[in-house]
Design a protein around this motif. Sequence first.
Motif, short mmCIF file in Angstrom:
data_model
loop_
_atom_site.label_atom_id
_atom_site.label_comp_id
_atom_site.label_asym_id
_atom_site.label_seq_id
_atom_site.Cartn_x
_atom_site.Cartn_y
_atom_site.Cartn_z
N LEU A 173 -4.29 -1.94 3.22
CA LEU A 173 -3.74 -1.44 1.96
C LEU A 173 -3.95 0.07 1.84
O LEU A 173 -3.08 0.79 1.36
N LEU A 174 -5.11 0.54 2.29
CA LEU A 174 -5.44 1.96 2.15
C LEU A 174 -4.78 2.84 3.21
O LEU A 174 -4.68 4.05 3.03
N ASN A 175 -4.36 2.26 4.31
CA ASN A 175 -3.69 3.00 5.39
C ASN A 175 -2.30 2.43 5.59
O ASN A 175 -1.99 1.84 6.61
N PRO A 176 -1.47 2.60 4.56
CA PRO A 176 -0.18 1.89 4.54
C PRO A 176 0.88 2.52 5.43
O PRO A 176 0.73 3.63 5.94
N PRO B 236 -10.74 -8.48 0.91
CA PRO B 236 -11.59 -8.46 2.09
C PRO B 236 -11.38 -7.15 2.86
O PRO B 236 -10.28 -6.59 2.86
N GLU B 237 -12.43 -6.68 3.53
CA GLU B 237 -12.39 -5.36 4.16
C GLU B 237 -11.20 -5.16 5.09
O GLU B 237 -10.55 -4.11 5.04
N SER B 238 -10.89 -6.12 5.93
CA SER B 238 -9.78 -5.92 6.87
C SER B 238 -8.45 -5.72 6.14
O SER B 238 -7.61 -4.92 6.56
N PHE B 239 -8.26 -6.42 5.03
CA PHE B 239 -7.03 -6.26 4.26
C PHE B 239 -7.08 -5.00 3.41
O PHE B 239 -6.06 -4.36 3.18
N ALA B 240 -8.26 -4.62 2.95
CA ALA B 240 -8.41 -3.38 2.18
C ALA B 240 -8.01 -2.19 3.04
O ALA B 240 -7.32 -1.28 2.56
N GLY C 101 0.80 -1.22 0.00
CA GLY C 101 0.00 0.00 0.00
C GLY C 101 0.83 1.26 0.00
O GLY C 101 0.42 2.30 -0.54
N ALA C 102 2.02 1.20 0.56
CA ALA C 102 2.91 2.36 0.59
C ALA C 102 3.48 2.68 -0.79
O ALA C 102 4.04 3.75 -1.00
#
Length: 142
Positions: A59-62, A52-56, A36-37
């Motif tokens: 990824l979005l808050n790297p 899946p939401e927890s992994f999303a 994600g970074a």
Amino acid sequence: MTMRWDVFLDQVQERGEYRTRAEADRAARTVLALLGAHLVGDVRAELAARLPESFALILLNPLQATEPLSADRFVRATAAWIEGATEQTATWDVGAVLSVAADAAGEELTRRVLFQLPPGYDLLFGRPQDVAAPSAGRACRS
């Protein structure tokens, strides 16, 4: 379509040959945070939408990257974040997670993800590019 959490982790566990789901989860969280970074904009958002939401959210808050990492440095960074990992085991971890993420993303989005990353990530995603294909069009984020 978003991949379900249990399906994602089952596939990571199988590909990584982890004994437990917890090991697969640890690898997935670490690799996706580092990935994600290195992704920006719509590509990162579209990939997150397929996970899946927890992994999303991971990824979005790297983690914050100060510079793009080569594929080798990405593996070394992964090894540094996973307790007891070596570069060899981190390569296995990265490949297990990113190949499942590529399956969730589909070919077109995976190509766009790879376009944002330095050369060499195609192997980590389990999508080796034709070595005869020109790579001049690949972009690196600075």
